[in-house]
Design an enzyme around this catalytic site. Structure first.
Site, short mmCIF file in Angstrom:
data_model
loop_
_atom_site.label_atom_id
_atom_site.label_comp_id
_atom_site.label_asym_id
_atom_site.label_seq_id
_atom_site.Cartn_x
_atom_site.Cartn_y
_atom_site.Cartn_z
N HIS A 1 3.19 -1.49 10.08
CA HIS A 1 1.83 -1.78 9.60
C HIS A 1 0.93 -2.09 10.80
O HIS A 1 0.80 -3.24 11.22
CB HIS A 1 1.86 -2.97 8.63
CG HIS A 1 0.56 -3.20 7.91
ND1 HIS A 1 0.45 -3.23 6.54
CD2 HIS A 1 -0.70 -3.42 8.38
CE1 HIS A 1 -0.82 -3.45 6.19
NE2 HIS A 1 -1.53 -3.58 7.31
N HIS B 1 -2.92 -0.85 12.33
CA HIS B 1 -4.16 -0.07 12.20
C HIS B 1 -4.60 0.46 13.57
O HIS B 1 -4.66 -0.31 14.53
CB HIS B 1 -5.27 -0.93 11.61
CG HIS B 1 -5.03 -1.33 10.19
ND1 HIS B 1 -5.54 -0.61 9.11
CD2 HIS B 1 -4.34 -2.36 9.64
CE1 HIS B 1 -5.18 -1.20 7.99
NE2 HIS B 1 -4.44 -2.26 8.28
N ASP C 1 -7.60 1.43 14.67
CA ASP C 1 -8.82 0.83 15.22
C ASP C 1 -8.64 -0.64 15.58
O ASP C 1 -9.35 -1.16 16.44
CB ASP C 1 -10.02 1.02 14.27
CG ASP C 1 -9.73 0.66 12.82
OD1 ASP C 1 -8.60 0.22 12.52
OD2 ASP C 1 -10.64 0.81 11.99
N GLY D 1 -9.13 -2.23 3.14
CA GLY D 1 -10.50 -2.74 2.98
C GLY D 1 -10.54 -4.06 2.23
O GLY D 1 -9.55 -4.77 2.15
N HIS E 1 -2.31 -2.20 0.57
CA HIS E 1 -2.68 -3.58 0.92
C HIS E 1 -2.87 -4.36 -0.39
O HIS E 1 -3.77 -4.04 -1.18
CB HIS E 1 -4.02 -3.60 1.68
CG HIS E 1 -3.92 -3.24 3.12
ND1 HIS E 1 -3.71 -1.97 3.55
CD2 HIS E 1 -4.03 -4.02 4.23
CE1 HIS E 1 -3.70 -1.95 4.88
NE2 HIS E 1 -3.88 -3.19 5.32
N GLU F 1 -3.19 -10.03 -0.26
CA GLU F 1 -3.68 -10.60 1.01
C GLU F 1 -4.93 -11.42 0.69
O GLU F 1 -4.88 -12.64 0.57
CB GLU F 1 -3.98 -9.49 2.03
CG GLU F 1 -4.48 -10.01 3.37
CD GLU F 1 -5.00 -8.91 4.29
OE1 GLU F 1 -5.16 -9.20 5.48
OE2 GLU F 1 -5.28 -7.78 3.83
N ASP G 1 -0.25 -5.56 12.40
CA ASP G 1 -1.50 -5.31 11.67
C ASP G 1 -2.58 -4.80 12.62
O ASP G 1 -2.92 -3.63 12.59
CB ASP G 1 -1.96 -6.57 10.91
CG ASP G 1 -2.95 -6.28 9.80
OD1 ASP G 1 -3.15 -5.10 9.47
OD2 ASP G 1 -3.52 -7.22 9.24
#
Length: 332
Positions: free
Chosen positions: A13, A15, A17, A170, A197, A200, A278
Site C-alpha cells: 500500500h 501511493h 504521489d 480519497g 480504502h 480509515e 502509504d
C-alpha cells in the site's frame, strides 16, 4: 524463525504521489525542465511533508498537490515510478505495489491510457519486482473518469509485471463506499482484484461494504477495532488489512496510538495484517522505519513480523511463481 527482526520488506500500500521525496521531485523538475516553487530543500520538504501537528486527513492530502504537478507528462510519470521503486529498494523493499489514479495525471493533455502506459514503462525499468494498482477516486462529479479507469484496468490486467488491481481512494468520510457499489461490483465481476480504502476516515460499515463488493484487501481498516461482528467477518473471509501506522497517527485516524492502535489486537484475533508506508514522502518514513516503530511502540516480535510478511506475500496481487520467489528471498 530465528528470533531476528526482519530487514527485507514488502509494501502493498504505497501511493505514487505520496512517495515523491525532495530528491525525486528535484529530479522530475530537472528532467522536464520545470521550475520548482521554492529554492531550498528545506522549503520543498515543508510543502510535501506533513507537519507533526497535522489535524486531519484533509490537511494531510494537501501535501499531494505539488508532486502531482510534476507527473503530468509521460516522462514525468515513467521516471516517478522508476525513482520511487529505486528509493524503496534502497530501503530494503523487495516487492512493491504502487497505486495511483490515472485521472489525476491528465491535466496537461495525457489520456488515462497514456498515463498507464507511461507508468508501465517505468515499471519495466524498475530495480525491484513491482506491480501497479489503479485508483478510482471518491467524488460526485467524476463517474465517467472512474468508469474509464476500471475499463482500462480490465484491458491492461496481468498476473504480474503490470496492472494487477483496482482501488478506491480519497475522502472516505465524505464519500462512503456505498456510492461506488455499481462501479466496484462491475470491476469485481470483470475479474479485477480489488483493494478498497475503508475503515480509515469512515466507520466499520465501510469495511463490511468493501467485502460485499468483492474486496480481497482493505486499506487501513482500523475502525473495525472493537466491532466483533465485522472483525469476525474479516477473519472468516480471509481479508487482508493493509495497515500503515505512521499514516494513521499523522492523519489523526487514531489519536492515542499507544492506547488505541489495534495492531496487537488484530494479530491476536487472527486477522491477516500487513504493514505498509502509504505515503512515505508525505509522512517522512520508510518501511524499515515502520517496522522499527511497531517494535518500539507495541512490542511486536520477530515472529509476528515474519507472520505479517507472510501475509503480505499471500495477499500480493502477483503470480504464484513470484510469491514462491519472495518466500525464498524473505526466508519464510
Amino acid at each position: 524463525m530465528n528470533g531476528k527482526f526482519v530487514s527485507k520488506y514488502i509494501d502493498l500500500h504505497a501511493h505514487l504521489d505520496g512517495s515523491i521525496t525532495v530528491e525525486i521531485l528535484k529530479k522530475l523538475a530537472e528532467i522536464q525542465q520545470l521550475e520548482l516553487p521554492v529554492a531550498t530543500d528545506a522549503e520543498l520538504e515543508k510543502l510535501i511533508t506533513v507537519s507533526e501537528n497535522c489535524q486531519s486527513l484533509n490537511e494531510f492530502l494537501q501535501c499531494f498537490e505539488l508532486p502531482g504537478k510534476y507527473m503530468q507528462t509521460e516522462i514525468g510519470i515513467r521516471e516517478a515510478v522508476k525513482l520511487v521503486l529505486a528509493n524503496m529498494a534502497a530501503g530494503g523493499v523487495v516487492y512493491a505495489e504502487i497505486r495511483f489514479a490515472p485521472q489525476l495525471h491528465t491535466f496537461r493533455g495525457l489520456t488515462q491510457e497514456e498515463v498507464i502506459q507511461a507508468a508501465l514503462a517505468g515499471l519495466k525499468e524498475a530495480s525491484i519486482p513491482a506491480n501497479l494498482i489503479l485508483c478510482c477516486m471518491r467524488g460526485d462529479d467524476n463517474a465517467a473518469q472512474n468508469k474509464e479507469t476500471v475499463e482500462l484496468a480490465k484491458k491492461y490486467l496481468v498476473a504480474d509485471g503490470g496492472v494487477v488491481a483496482v482501488d478506491l481512494a480519497g475522502a472516505e468520510a465524505l464519500f462512503p463506499n456505498e456510492g461506488f457499489r455499481e462501479l466496484l461490483q462491475a470491476a469485481h465481476e470483470a475479474g479485477i482484484p480489488l483493494t478498497i480504502h475503508s475503515g480509515e476516515a469512515g466507520g466499520p460499515e465501510n469495511v463490511e461494504s468493501a467485502i460485499e463488493m468483492g474486496a480481497l484487501r482493505v486499506g487501513h481498516g482500523v475502525r473495525i477495532a472493537g466491532n466483533d461482528r465485522i472483525m469476525q467477518l474479516v477473519k472468516e473471509k480471509g481479508i487482508t488489512l493493509e495497515m500503515a501506522p505512521t499514516s494513521n497517527r499523522q492523519t489523526k485516524t487514531v489519536v492515542d496510538m499507544k492506547a488505541e492502535y489495534p495492531l496487537k489486537q488484530f494479530l491476536q484475533y487472527g486477522l491477516k495484517v500487513t504493514i505498509n508506508t502509504d505515503d512515505m514522502a508525505v509522512e517522512g518514513t520508510t518501511l524499515a522505519d515502520e517496522f522499527r516503530y511497531i517494535e518500539r511502540e507495541f512490542g511486536i516480535t520477530p515472529e509476528e513480523e515474519k507472520r505479517m510478511l507472510g501475509n503480505a506475500v499471500a495477499a500480493a496481487f502477483t503470480s504464484e511463481a513470484r510469491k514462491e520467489e519472495l518466500r525464498k528471498v524473505l526466508a519464510l
